[in-house]
Structure formats: C-alpha cells, structure tokens
Design a protein around this motif. Structure first.
Motif, PDB file in Angstrom:
ATOM      1  N   ALA B 338       0.842  -1.194   0.000  1.00 49.15           N
ATOM      2  CA  ALA B 338       0.000   0.000   0.000  1.00 49.15           C
ATOM      3  C   ALA B 338       0.881   1.249   0.000  1.00 49.15           C
ATOM      4  CB  ALA B 338      -0.913   0.000   1.222  1.00 49.15           C
ATOM      5  N   HIS B 339       2.010   1.145   0.679  1.00 50.63           N
ATOM      6  CA  HIS B 339       2.923   2.280   0.757  1.00 50.63           C
ATOM      7  C   HIS B 339       3.640   2.496  -0.570  1.00 50.63           C
ATOM      8  CE1 HIS B 339       5.613   5.163   2.578  1.00 50.63           C
ATOM      9  NE2 HIS B 339       6.644   4.505   2.098  1.00 50.63           N
ATOM     10  N   GLU B 340       3.935   1.405  -1.260  1.00 51.64           N
ATOM     11  CA  GLU B 340       4.775   1.507  -2.449  1.00 51.64           C
ATOM     12  C   GLU B 340       4.014   1.604  -3.768  1.00 51.64           C
ATOM     13  OE1 GLU B 340       7.818   2.142  -2.554  1.00 51.64           O
ATOM     14  OE2 GLU B 340       8.547   1.681  -0.545  1.00 51.64           O
ATOM     15  N   SER B 341       2.700   1.382  -3.758  1.00 49.56           N
ATOM     16  CA  SER B 341       1.942   1.508  -5.004  1.00 49.56           C
ATOM     17  C   SER B 341       2.134   2.918  -5.549  1.00 49.56           C
ATOM     18  CB  SER B 341       0.455   1.271  -4.735  1.00 49.56           C
ATOM     19  OG  SER B 341      -0.305   1.702  -5.852  1.00 49.56           O
ATOM     20  N   CYS B 342       2.428   3.016  -6.830  1.00 47.18           N
ATOM     21  CA  CYS B 342       2.706   4.346  -7.370  1.00 47.18           C
ATOM     22  C   CYS B 342       1.439   5.182  -7.476  1.00 47.18           C
ATOM     23  CB  CYS B 342       3.413   4.251  -8.721  1.00 47.18           C
ATOM     24  SG  CYS B 342       2.324   4.032 -10.139  1.00 47.18           S
ATOM     25  N   GLY B 343       0.287   4.518  -7.490  1.00 47.54           N
ATOM     26  CA  GLY B 343      -0.959   5.273  -7.496  1.00 47.54           C
ATOM     27  C   GLY B 343      -1.498   5.583  -8.867  1.00 47.54           C
ATOM     28  N   ARG B 349      -3.908   1.189  -6.866  1.00 50.57           N
ATOM     29  CA  ARG B 349      -3.898   2.321  -5.938  1.00 50.57           C
ATOM     30  C   ARG B 349      -4.918   2.116  -4.821  1.00 50.57           C
ATOM     31  NH1 ARG B 349      -5.600   6.341  -9.305  1.00 50.57           N
ATOM     32  NH2 ARG B 349      -7.761   6.079  -8.684  1.00 50.57           N
ATOM     33  N   GLU B 350      -6.143   1.776  -5.208  1.00 48.15           N
ATOM     34  CA  GLU B 350      -7.210   1.636  -4.210  1.00 48.15           C
ATOM     35  C   GLU B 350      -7.160   0.261  -3.564  1.00 48.15           C
ATOM     36  OE1 GLU B 350      -8.848   4.261  -3.508  1.00 48.15           O
ATOM     37  OE2 GLU B 350      -8.322   5.504  -5.238  1.00 48.15           O
ATOM     38  N   GLY B 351      -6.821  -0.748  -4.371  1.00 48.74           N
ATOM     39  CA  GLY B 351      -6.839  -2.128  -3.865  1.00 48.74           C
ATOM     40  C   GLY B 351      -5.791  -2.373  -2.798  1.00 48.74           C
ATOM     41  N   GLY B 353      -4.465  -0.281  -0.788  1.00 45.97           N
ATOM     42  CA  GLY B 353      -4.882   0.423   0.429  1.00 45.97           C
ATOM     43  C   GLY B 353      -6.011  -0.311   1.127  1.00 45.97           C
ATOM     44  N   TRP B 354      -6.925  -0.815   0.326  1.00 48.34           N
ATOM     45  CA  TRP B 354      -8.086  -1.521   0.877  1.00 48.34           C
ATOM     46  C   TRP B 354      -7.640  -2.793   1.593  1.00 48.34           C
ATOM     47  CZ3 TRP B 354     -12.906  -3.096  -2.579  1.00 48.34           C
ATOM     48  CH2 TRP B 354     -13.983  -3.391  -1.738  1.00 48.34           C
ATOM     49  N   LYS B 357      -6.069  -1.979   4.811  1.00 46.91           N
ATOM     50  CA  LYS B 357      -7.024  -1.562   5.842  1.00 46.91           C
ATOM     51  C   LYS B 357      -7.802  -2.749   6.392  1.00 46.91           C
ATOM     52  CE  LYS B 357      -7.692   3.152   4.229  1.00 46.91           C
ATOM     53  NZ  LYS B 357      -8.551   4.011   3.401  1.00 46.91           N
TER      54      LYS B 357
END
Lengths: 526, 430
Positions: B338-343, B349-351, B353-354, B357
């Motif tokens: 989640a930290h390293e996804s470039c977004g 990007r969302e996955g 992080g999800w 969480k």
C-alpha cells in the motif's frame, strides 16, 4: 484499413485506430475515465476492458491498436465483472457526496454505476482523507476526495495548454492532484480541465453551486467571443444562461475553448439586457416596446434626405442580418454611407497559437462579404467628417453585443451623438448611451443565442447556428428592425412580457415537466 | 549437490573489489576476447546458454536482446540494481564484493547490443555499494576499460551510476526508466516495450546485476559449459538470498533446480533449535507462500516453482517457522505494498490500500468473518488488471496466505488475537 468485429458488428477503421476510439465512434458503449480523444493515452483507470479473441486476459481498449481480423467484445461476463470491480475500486474512497456535488447529474461515476454498479458496497473501512476545498487558481476549485486521479487535467496542462501547472503528488491511495510549487492553475484555457474532469473534483468557480444540471437544457451554437468561432454548447433554463462548454468540431476548435469565451453567456442574460426600447426626445427618456420604437424611427428615416442617413455596423451580427439591413439602406433609403465600426484594429491579427484570436468579433468576414456584395467602400473618416460638418443627420447603429471588447465604446457613442437623430440598436444596457442627449432611440436587439444565422470565421468557414432560446422576447433581430424601420409591418411583439422573478415559471411546457417532479417544485410551499 | 560458485568464487577475497584484485583472478580477460567477436555471436551465445533474467521475471536474456530494432538508432543498456523486493540482497553483495564483475559484464553486453551508453540504477539506500561502484568506475576509466576506444577495439562505452530515491516501483523496468528520465517513478504503458522505445524514447535494454555479470562467464566458458549447471529450461547457477528463521541466513549460489529444502537445511543450517518449518516465501515477498509440505516438493528453478503456483522471482527465500503469525506477516506485507503503489492504476492504488485496511482491521480486533473472503475477492480483482505487476505482487501473497493459512485468519477474527502467539496486535508490537 483493417477490419475488425466489435460485439459481433463488422467495423472498418483507419490504420492505427485504438479499440476504444473505434468503439466510441461506432456507438458502442464502453466505460472509461482516463481516455480522452484530445489527449494522450494514460491507461490508468483500467475500465475500458475488452476481450480479444485468442487472448486469455482482458485488455484495455485505449492502448490496443486494432489489427486485421481482431474479434473484440466487451459484453461478456468476464469483461463486465472486470469493469464492475474496476468501478468499485474507483468508488471505495470516493465521498459519495452527490447531493451536494455540482457534477451530480453529469458525473461519470454516476453514469457508469447505472450499468456497472455493484449495488452491494463491501468497503467497511475508513475512507482516505484528502484535501477538500483546494483553490487551484482564479477559475477552478479542487476537491481531492472526489478525484479519481484519471490525470486528464494534468495531461491537458501538459499537452494542450502547455502550461504544466498541474501534477499528481504523493503515491498510492494518498495521491492527490495539485499545482507545482509557486504556480497556480492560471491559463487562458484552464476551464477545460473542469469539462474533462469526469467527476466533481474540478469545479468552475463561475458555475459551482448555481444550478443543478438537471434543471438545465443545452443547445449547440457558435461562440461570438472572437473570430475563431468555437462551437459551443450553451446551458440555460427559464432563469437565463448559466454556462457554455465547448462542443467538438475538428475543423474549428477540436475539443476545447478558451476561458474568455466562457463569459459569452453573461451578456445574454436579462440583467445585462435592454428589456424595452428607450426613446429620448425633448421631454427626456420614455420607455416603449421595441417594435413600436422601430416603427417610430421609421418616420424619422423616411423624412430624412438620402444623403443625410448613415449606418454603422459592428461585426457582431449574422450574415443574414447584415444582408437585410444593408439592402434596406441601399435600396430603400438610397444611401451607401455604411460604415464598419472596427473595435481593435491593431490587434486584429493576433493569435495565441491555439484558439484565441485578436479579432474579438465573430463575423468580421461575414460583414466584409456583405459590404463587398453591395459595393460599400465608405470609411470611418468620411463618417467623422460628415458628422462634424453636420451633413450626416440621422445615424443608425448596430451596436456591439459584447460591449466588453469595445474599449472605444463611450468615445464612439459620443462622436455618433453629434447626429441629430441617433437610432441605436443593441442588446445590452449601457450607461454611456443613457447619458446621451438629443434624439436617441435605443432599440433592444436579440443576441446570438436568440436567433438563427451564420457567422463566417477568420478562415472563411461559414457556420450556421440555430436559435437556442429567447431571453428578451421583445427584442428584435437586425432583420426585423430594418424591415420595421423601412416602414414594413411585421407580426412582432409590441407588448413586453413581464420580467419574471426566479421562482416563477409560467411556461406551459415547463409545467408539464414540473408535474413529473412534484417534490422539487412543491418544496417551497411545504 | 551443493553450492556451485561461478559468480561468487572469489567473493571471500577483499581485494576482489579492486581492479588489481579482480584482474589477478582472471578479471577483464574475457573482455578483449569478446570485443573481437561479432556482436551477434555474443547474442547467440547468450541465447544458447539459456540465461534468464535474474531480477524476477525470468525472461530469456538473449531473446530480450533480440527485440532491439536492427537499425543504427542509439540505444541504452541499463542495469537494474534497484534491488527492492523484500528479502532480496544478492545484488548488493555483488556490487560490494565485485563491482568490476558487473562492469565487465556490462561492457560485453553493451558491445553485443550495440550500445554506447549505460547506466547502473542503484537504489538510494545502497550507499556503500554505490561507493564501491564509483571507485570501480574510476579505476576502469583510468585503465581505459571504459570510455572511448576500449582496449583499442574502436568500441566506445560510457557507464554511469544513477542513485534512485528508494521507491520499490523503480525496480520495475519502465518505472526505472521514468525515474532515470527525471520523471516520477511510474511504470509506462506497454506497448511500446523498452527494447523498441525506452529510455528517452530510444531502444533500451534493462537487465539485472546478476544477469549482466553472468554474461562474462557465458562468453568466457561458452554456453555449453554454462548449461552444465541447472536444468534444461533453467540453466546456470543463481544467487539465493536466504533470510528469515534459519540458522545461517545469507547469499548462496546454487545451480538452478537445487532442492529448496536442501538450501534451507544444508546451506542455511536448518531451523532454529526446537522450531519447525511452517512456510517459505521462495522468490521475494511477491511470490505466493509455500507450506512446509510443498517446500519438500520444490526445486529452485522456474518450472518447479511455477508448478507449485509460485515463482522463483528474485531468489529471495524467506523462511517462516512455527513461531510466526501469518496474519501479522501479511499485515506487514500489505502495508508495504500500500505504501509503495505508485498510485497510477486504480485497481492497485485503491486495492492495495483496501487490503491493508482490511488486514489491519482484523489485526486490531475489528475483523468480521466476511473480511476473509473479501480479502480474496479484492486480491482476485487486482490481479492482471494494471500496467505493471505491482498489483499482482500485492494480490498474490494475500491469496496464498489466506487460502493456505485460513485457520489462523479465522481464529484471529473470532478471538481478536493471534492463534500462534496468543497475543493481540498491540501486545505483539509494543
């Protein structure tokens, strides 16, 4: 010219066409956010998934070029499932504040959700918090939480306006759009970013919170802000016009328009308009219906000697109107004293390389064409001399619709008021005109959105447009005015419709529509 | 079978780091020979050797070189030393112990592909390896091994070190190219592939440190000798970074096809006293985890591991014993991704992080039983949907951890504490 099959339909496309372009052009439905025909391919929203026969994985349509014999489909369960989840990923951190969002009603997320929605949200975690009211510059506000990071706006400032103000900062689900250090989103095309924003992240300061879009109708017309003649969509309702957006025309403006052009709706609205004719005689100003005033003016014109009549035209009317008024003056009043009021001669040929031109009139070419057709060669100096010597006694002026681009307005009005009789046709109110003395007729005319007509742009392209709606029902077109001034009878409105406060709607058609949405309209009386 | 030292033969010698020390052990003897060969002959030799990319993807190196357009366009040779895959530390050792080995390999490779300019992209945290590389580059330039007209062959090659800023995504080859171009380190859409349009939109070859270093030995000994080690489809030797709950963690060079269990038990010295092997992540944190039972069947080659649903990856073998909580470990991994996804791409990007969480909700005792299936659903839908493989890399551990150790996850959700450690998240971490 490769041939392919899209959802069972044979399509032939140009070499190098992407699947998404072919699908959009052939009317197939395909979900997408980041792809925009006028920008480079980013391939990041991952929604435009298609299945290509022979390939086990779903592909994005925007970065895949069509090759001969390709069999493409985007209706299979596999694709629908991918899109459904792709959309859900877009929505898990989206605030879903549609009720207070300006984009609601024309939002890409809402539109796609109707078809690809999961209708069973599984996100139970806290949403990402991001910056809310970010002031990007003089025209645009950003809500980062609504943003889906499609990067369209960033690519616009990189590729179209070439101003590079915007970037995506941070990484992962903390990513946010922003302006680079020390910059603000301030360029002549900034509002295009609002148009291409598929969600409510970028909103126009001018339009936000002013109308719900479902109360607006739209119609296509041509911008009258400069000689480029961008094709636009004007959004309006009974309360007036609220905004304009560009409408795609490959030959003229492509997908874009300038910020200056966004203001053209403003001088169309009633608060800036002459609602009734104002006639100034010995007893001061009196108000009367436009048609009646034009009729009265015809008496003056009829009584005047042919060589004492002059006509002054600005390049802000349609070709058809010029034709009518110039013929009337040449044939009925037997005068060739017809003059072109040029507003900013010195900057006429300026061009910013994209859309904005120095000639701030939509129809200079059209006016010149009509003048040439009638053999008119008079110059302003002749008019000045005539006014000074008193040989020109009656002047008819077709004043500018967009007064903001006529910096010499007051000065010229003063010069023209040397004539004994000044018949001034114009759409908008103006202080300078109201302070004139002598015999003055101020007759309201219709604006470009209130009539059919043709503009000829800088390149000689004739663009016909249709009437959008009526704002001041009493106002006349130049054609009507010239016929009335020539003493003809027309079935024109002579009694003004009362100015309606915002909450009153008397139109029967509107009433029908209102019944369908009772709650909204009854709310005031609950 | 045991360790076979081809690349690492002289790594124990401190002087091997210097030009003199490297030369004393036969270094830079292959270079003049290579410069007299036809470039195509080198490419053919590499193809014949069966050398595959050692960075993680395992793509045949000779084939990759063959994708370059056959025209005179300038092209670049980039060395990917942005060793970011958690658990991997082999490139670091190679650059520290034998920087000249990499440089020689790069000169030969550059000659083969016709490139006159190369960069070594090193991750920012590798301060000491970068120092070693700079020293070695200076030595090589001074000795006429780099620069104009190398060893009088008429071949020019300039080589430089570029220090990254530490983003995991810059280890992805197009992300690395973006970073090298001075842009935000984000992968680029493919096609076009780097071999056609890469660094500065010119044809570009990106190879891992170990891959480039191996080229020298292939040219020196011939493809047939190189092929003596390893299996039919996975030829040669490879460095494995062994870490986790073993007695002797470290880098080991073994022939491909070496049994995974032997690496752990023989080279690695086995488990810590009283501990039992529970699981192994065989190819860096992105590779699906193997259970102890599967480890017994696994050989360290591309095919054997693929057969078990995982991958050889960068060769980072992370050993997990029975004292480890799988839920907690996955929490650490998912936080990393989640930290390293470039977004850039939405699903990643969302996955990422999800997933992070959800896992932390479980870890902190707020988990719901349906969250376990939700983890699988989310991970499933992140797979194969994005520009680069980071999304897959984030999804695969989740899928394998949750399916193979579901009982631990269910226990955690029900009890709000770890099944293995018996403690809560707060107790585990403070």
């Amino acid at each position: 010219m490769p041939k392919c099959t899209i959802n069972g339909k044979e399509v032939e496309v140009k070499e190098g066409t992407s699947i998404i372009k072919a699908m959009v052009d052939s009317g197939e439905r395909i979900a997408h956010y980041c792809w925009h025909d006028g920008l480079s391919v980013a391939g990041v929203c991952r929604l435009c998934m298609v299945e290509i026969e022979g390939n086990p994985r779903v592909q994005i349509a925007c970065n895949t070029t069509i090759t001969e014999g390709m069999k493409i489909n985007n209706t299979s369960d596999k694709v629908r499932d991918a899109v459904k989840w792709g959309l859900d990923f877009h929505l898990i951190n989206h605030p879903l504040d549609c009720p207070i969002c300006d984009q609601a009603g024309e939002c890409g997320l809402q539109d796609q959700y109707m078809e690809y929605g999961k209708y069973d949200p599984e996100m139970a975690e806290h949403k990402q918090k991001k910056h809310k009211v970010v002031d990007l510059g003089p025209t645009v506000v950003l809500d980062s939480e609504r943003c889906i990071l499609c990067s369209r706006c960033v690519r616009f400032t990189e590729e179209v306006s070439k101003t590079n103000e915007l970037g995506i900062f941070n990484r992962g689900d903390r990513s946010e759009i922003g302006t680079h250090d020390g910059l603000e989103l301030n360029n002549k095309y900034s509002l295009n970013t609002v148009d291409i924003c598929p969600v409510g992240a970028l909103t126009s300061k001018d339009f936000r919170f002013r109308q719900r879009v479902w109360y607006l109708k739209d119609a296509e017309t041509v911008c009258n802000g400069c000689s480029t003649g961008c094709n636009i969509k004007a959004y309006y309702n009974r309360e007036g016009f609220f905004r304009v957006k560009p409408s795609y025309n490959e030959k003229v403006n492509g997908h874009w328009m300038c910020d200056e052009g966004r203001d053209v709706y403003k001088f169309v609205n009633q608060e800036h308009r002459l609602l009734k004719a104002q006639v100034r005689g010995a007893a001061g100003w009196t108000e009367m219906a436009a048609g009646a005033a034009a009729k009265k003016a015809s008496e003056v014109l009829k009584a005047a000697a042919a060589d004492s009549i002059a006509l002054v035209l600005t390049a802000q009317y349609t070709v058809e109107e010029y034709d009518a008024i110039v013929s009337t003056f040449v044939n009925e009043f037997k005068t060739k004293k017809i003059f072109f009021w040029i507003n900013n001669k010195e900057s006429f040929d300026e061009f910013d390389g994209l859309l904005i031109r120095g000639d701030k009139n939509p129809n200079t070419k059209g006016l010149l064409k009509v003048l040439e057709k009638h053999g008119i060669t008079a110059t302003w100096n002749e008019l000045s001399a005539g006014l000074a010597s008193g040989s020109v006694k009656t002047v008819v002026v077709a004043g500018p619709e967009n007064q903001a681009v006529f910096k010499d307005f007051a000065e010229r009005a003063k010069e023209l008021s040397k004539a004994q009789n000044l018949i001034w046709l114009q759409a908008g109110k103006n202080e300078a005109l109201m302070s004139l003395t002598g015999n003055v007729w101020l007759i309201p005319t219709k604006t470009f959105v209130e009539k059919d007509g043709t503009f000829i742009n800088f390149a000689g392209l004739e663009q016909k447009f249709k009437k959008v709606t009526t704002v001041v029902s009493e106002a006349l077109t130049l054609t009507e005015a010239s016929l009335l001034m020539a003493g003809k009878n027309l079935a024109i409105p002579t009694a003004a419709q009362p100015f309606m406060p915002n909450n009153q709607r008397v139109d029967q058609v509107e009433l029908e529509a209102r019944k369908k949405n009772e709650f909204v309209f009854r709310r005031g009386s609950l | 079978m045991s360790e076979v030292k081809v690349l690492t033969e002289f790594y124990h010698l401190p002087e091997f780091q210097t030009l003199a020390g490297y030369k004393a052990k036969g270094g830079y003897e292959t270079l003049p020979k290579a410069l007299k060969m036809q470039p195509q002959a080198i490419i053919d030799e590499v193809k014949a050797s069966g050398l595959r990319g050692r960075g993680g993807a395992g793509f045949p190196t000779g084939m990759k070189w063959g994708f370059l357009p056959k025209n005179g366009e300038p092209r670049y040779l980039l060395c990917n030393a942005d060793e970011g895959e958690p658990g991997t530390f082999k490139d670091r050792m190679m650059m520290e112990r034998a920087p000249h080995q990499l440089i020689e390999g790069m000169i030969i490779s550059a000659f083969a592909v016709g490139s006159n300019k190369g960069y070594i992209y090193v991750r920012g945290e590798y301060v000491y390896p970068i120092e070693c590389l700079y020293k070695a580059l200076k030595e090589a330039y001074d000795a006429g091994l780099l620069g104009k007209n190398i060893l009088g062959s008429g071949f020019d090659f300039d080589l430089d070190v570029y220090r990254g800023a530490g983003a995991y995504i810059c280890g992805e080859e197009t992300g690395m190219i973006s970073s090298l171009e001075g842009l935000k380190g984000q992968p680029k859409l493919k096609p076009p592939f780097p071999a056609v349009q890469g660094y500065l939109r010119k044809p570009t070859i990106v190879n891992n440190v170990e891959t480039l270093a191996a080229v020298t030995y292939i040219v020196r000994d011939g493809a047939a000798t190189y092929r003596k080690h390893g299996t039919e489809k996975s030829a040669g030797t490879k460095l494995f970074s062994l870490s986790g709950n073993v007695m002797k963690p470290g880098n080991y060079e073994v022939p491909l096809g070496y049994p995974l269990m032997d690496l752990i038990m023989k080279e690695g010295g086995g488990m810590k006293p009283g501990r039992r092997l529970k699981a192994v992540i065989p190819g860096g944190s992105s590779a699906p985890v193997l259970t102890a039972e599967e480890v017994g069947k696994a050989n360290l080659d591309y095919e054997s591991l693929a057969g078990l649903g995982t991958m050889l990856g960068s060769g980072a073998v992370i050993v997990i014993d029975d004292s480890q909580c799988m839920v907690d470990m996955l929490g650490v991994l998912s936080h990393f991704y989640a930290h390293e996804s470039c977004g850039q791409c939405t699903p990643c990007r969302e996955g990422t992080g999800w997933l992070n969480k959800i896992l932390h909700s479980i870890l902190e005792g707020r988990g719901r039983l349906q969250d376990i299936d939700l983890l699988i659903k989310v991970a499933d839908n992140m797979k194969g949907k994005t520009i680069c493989a980071l999304s897959d890399a984030a999804a695969l551990p989740v899928l394998s951890f949750v399916t193979k150790f579901r009982d631990e996850f269910e226990f955690y959700v029900r009890e709000g504490r770890s099944k293995v450690k018996g403690t809560t998240y707060a107790e585990m971490h403070h």
